[in-house]
Design a protein around this motif. Structure first.
Motif, PDB file in Angstrom:
ATOM      1  N   ARG A 126       5.542   8.789  13.894  1.00 12.83           N
ATOM      2  CA  ARG A 126       4.476   7.911  14.376  1.00 12.83           C
ATOM      3  C   ARG A 126       4.502   6.558  13.653  1.00 12.83           C
ATOM      4  O   ARG A 126       3.548   6.209  12.954  1.00 12.83           O
ATOM      5  CB  ARG A 126       3.124   8.591  14.194  1.00 12.83           C
ATOM      6  N   PRO A 127       5.585   5.805  13.817  1.00  9.25           N
ATOM      7  CA  PRO A 127       5.547   4.441  13.284  1.00  9.25           C
ATOM      8  C   PRO A 127       4.722   3.553  14.209  1.00  9.25           C
ATOM      9  O   PRO A 127       4.743   3.713  15.429  1.00  9.25           O
ATOM     10  CB  PRO A 127       7.022   4.026  13.290  1.00  9.25           C
ATOM     11  N   ALA A 128       3.982   2.619  13.634  1.00 10.14           N
ATOM     12  CA  ALA A 128       3.271   1.615  14.429  1.00 10.14           C
ATOM     13  C   ALA A 128       4.201   0.424  14.599  1.00 10.14           C
ATOM     14  O   ALA A 128       4.485  -0.284  13.629  1.00 10.14           O
ATOM     15  CB  ALA A 128       1.978   1.205  13.727  1.00 10.14           C
ATOM     16  N   GLY A 173      -4.792   1.396   7.293  1.00 12.67           N
ATOM     17  CA  GLY A 173      -3.940   1.980   8.320  1.00 12.67           C
ATOM     18  C   GLY A 173      -4.384   1.647   9.719  1.00 12.67           C
ATOM     19  O   GLY A 173      -4.026   2.342  10.678  1.00 12.67           O
ATOM     20  N   THR A 174      -5.174   0.565   9.860  1.00 12.99           N
ATOM     21  CA  THR A 174      -5.696   0.165  11.172  1.00 12.99           C
ATOM     22  C   THR A 174      -5.295  -1.284  11.461  1.00 12.99           C
ATOM     23  O   THR A 174      -4.732  -1.978  10.624  1.00 12.99           O
ATOM     24  CB  THR A 174      -7.219   0.298  11.223  1.00 12.99           C
ATOM     25  N   GLY A 175      -5.609  -1.739  12.661  1.00 15.59           N
ATOM     26  CA  GLY A 175      -5.315  -3.106  13.044  1.00 15.59           C
ATOM     27  C   GLY A 175      -5.135  -3.217  14.545  1.00 15.59           C
ATOM     28  O   GLY A 175      -5.153  -2.209  15.264  1.00 15.59           O
ATOM     29  N   SER A 216       0.831  -1.191   0.000  1.00 18.00           N
ATOM     30  CA  SER A 216       0.000   0.000   0.000  1.00 18.00           C
ATOM     31  C   SER A 216       0.866   1.240   0.000  1.00 18.00           C
ATOM     32  O   SER A 216       1.767   1.361   0.833  1.00 18.00           O
ATOM     33  CB  SER A 216      -0.911   0.017   1.224  1.00 18.00           C
ATOM     34  N   LYS A 217       0.635   2.163  -0.932  1.00 23.34           N
ATOM     35  CA  LYS A 217       1.386   3.412  -0.946  1.00 23.34           C
ATOM     36  C   LYS A 217       0.980   4.301   0.224  1.00 23.34           C
ATOM     37  O   LYS A 217       1.807   5.012   0.794  1.00 23.34           O
ATOM     38  CB  LYS A 217       1.156   4.134  -2.272  1.00 23.34           C
ATOM     39  N   GLN A 218      -0.291   4.264   0.592  1.00 25.09           N
ATOM     40  CA  GLN A 218      -0.774   5.139   1.650  1.00 25.09           C
ATOM     41  C   GLN A 218      -0.433   4.615   3.038  1.00 25.09           C
ATOM     42  O   GLN A 218      -0.233   5.401   3.970  1.00 25.09           O
ATOM     43  CB  GLN A 218      -2.283   5.324   1.529  1.00 25.09           C
ATOM     44  N   HIS A 219      -0.329   3.294   3.189  1.00 28.36           N
ATOM     45  CA  HIS A 219      -0.050   2.697   4.497  1.00 28.36           C
ATOM     46  C   HIS A 219       1.065   1.657   4.348  1.00 28.36           C
ATOM     47  O   HIS A 219       0.822   0.450   4.368  1.00 28.36           O
ATOM     48  CB  HIS A 219      -1.312   2.055   5.064  1.00 28.36           C
ATOM     49  N   GLU A 270      -6.240  -1.406  19.684  1.00 25.56           N
ATOM     50  CA  GLU A 270      -6.187  -0.862  18.329  1.00 25.56           C
ATOM     51  C   GLU A 270      -4.903  -0.058  18.140  1.00 25.56           C
ATOM     52  O   GLU A 270      -4.416   0.585  19.082  1.00 25.56           O
ATOM     53  CB  GLU A 270      -7.392   0.038  18.069  1.00 25.56           C
ATOM     54  N   LEU A 271      -4.348  -0.112  16.939  1.00 25.22           N
ATOM     55  CA  LEU A 271      -3.203   0.735  16.636  1.00 25.22           C
ATOM     56  C   LEU A 271      -3.595   2.200  16.762  1.00 25.22           C
ATOM     57  O   LEU A 271      -4.752   2.562  16.532  1.00 25.22           O
ATOM     58  CB  LEU A 271      -2.707   0.466  15.211  1.00 25.22           C
ATOM     59  N   PRO A 272      -2.634   3.051  17.118  1.00 30.44           N
ATOM     60  CA  PRO A 272      -2.956   4.485  17.151  1.00 30.44           C
ATOM     61  C   PRO A 272      -3.393   4.963  15.759  1.00 30.44           C
ATOM     62  O   PRO A 272      -2.952   4.421  14.746  1.00 30.44           O
ATOM     63  CB  PRO A 272      -1.623   5.133  17.557  1.00 30.44           C
ATOM     64  N   PRO A 273      -4.241   5.966  15.692  1.00 27.95           N
ATOM     65  CA  PRO A 273      -4.678   6.474  14.385  1.00 27.95           C
ATOM     66  C   PRO A 273      -3.581   7.279  13.703  1.00 27.95           C
ATOM     67  O   PRO A 273      -2.682   7.819  14.362  1.00 27.95           O
ATOM     68  CB  PRO A 273      -5.874   7.368  14.739  1.00 27.95           C
ATOM     69  N   ASP A 274      -3.644   7.329  12.376  1.00 31.11           N
ATOM     70  CA  ASP A 274      -2.778   8.200  11.573  1.00 31.11           C
ATOM     71  C   ASP A 274      -1.286   7.916  11.775  1.00 31.11           C
ATOM     72  O   ASP A 274      -0.473   8.850  11.881  1.00 31.11           O
ATOM     73  CB  ASP A 274      -3.071   9.670  11.889  1.00 31.11           C
TER      74      ASP A 274
END
Length: 295
Positions: free
Chosen positions: A36-38, A91-93, A2-5, A121-125
């Protein structure tokens, strides 16, 4: 993918040295203002806590069988694949943390060592997902974790060196006896061959450290070969995919040389520098494509 995520996956066995790659990426995150890396830890997707895992290992041994953390059945790989897929799409999980010791317990609200924190949940954004663990490039049956990673990296010292590193780490840092660590290595061998090793044919880039000193008997080695006593072979599966400039690498990494059309050999002390040189433009392109995808 994914380019966006974007997703970066670092895969290596226990004692392989994935910490070097993690440090290199942490420096690059700071340099590129990736705040903000997950972060996802492979241990957090083990299926069993420490007590239950010991029980299952003992039960398998009583039957003359082997069972280890390397095994497909000992991990929640369907959930890990789902995380990669969902993150790439939205961008979630969900993630959790495995608590190794008392220090980590204090960081995570007193969760008992050897157990897991609740799923969250992973942090947003977040900017990207960064995985470090045992199974980041697994393909098994219907499971195909590798296909969701935008960059998949293998940390693969030759096996004798890997064993030396594991024995010294587990005895010095975790209080195990050398005989106990050796027994663990033997117990994991079937899963090492059938689960761990095949991943390194799937990864985009592999870093393999090769010592230049005698490691013929890793179970009797008194110390770990140093970086100065090693070379590192860097194999890039598809150089065009990441626009890797080997000529530039040769000019920046003194005493390096090409061993194949897609492999460069460097002095061991230059490993983290090589990682930063290789990964910097890859990360820059990821972030540029992420920004364009939002326009």
């Amino acid at each position: 993918m994914s380019k966006q995520h974007p997703i970066i996956s670092i895969t290596g066995s226990s004692g392989a040295g994935t910490t070097n790659a993690k440090r290199a990426f942490e420096r690059l995150f700071r340099r590129l203002n990736i705040q903000r890396p997950a972060i996802v830890e492979g241990d957090s997707f083990h299926r069993y806590d420490r007590v239950e895992m010991r029980r299952r290992v003992a039960a398998a041994q009583s039957r003359g069988e082997y069972f280890s953390h390397f095994a497909i059945e000992a991990n929640l790989l369907e959930e890990l694949e789902a995380l990669f897929r969902e993150y790439g799409e939205n961008g979630t999980g969900r993630r959790r943390h495995y608590i190794h010791d008392e220090e980590e317990s204090r960081k995570h609200g007193g969760t008992k060592p050897g157990t897991f924190t609740p799923w969250e949940e992973l942090p947003p954004d977040t900017d990207l997902l960064f995985y470090e663990g045992l199974h980041g490039a697994v393909r098994h049956g219907d499971i195909d974790i590798r296909r969701y990673a935008d960059l998949s990296v293998g940390i693969v010292p030759i096996v004798n060196l890997e064993w030396i590193q594991k024995i010294h780490r587990d005895t010095a840092e975790r209080g195990y006896k050398p005989a106990d660590v050796t027994a663990t290595i033997l117990r994991r061998m079937h899963d090492y061959v059938h689960v761990i090793t095949p991943q390194f044919s799937e990864t985009d880039i592999n870093f393999q450290r090769v010592p230049t000193v005698d490691t013929s008997n890793p179970f009797a080695a008194r110390d770990i070969p140093t970086a100065e006593e090693s070379f590192v072979i860097i194999r890039i599966n598809e150089p065009r995919k990441f626009a890797v400039d080997f000529g530039y690498l040769l000019s920046k990494l003194r005493n390096s040389f090409m061993s194949r059309h897609n492999s460069i050999v460097i002095p061991g002390r230059k490993l983290e520098l090589a990682m930063e040189i290789i990964f910097l433009p890859i990360l820059e392109r990821m972030m540029e494509e992420k920004a364009r995808s939002r326009d």
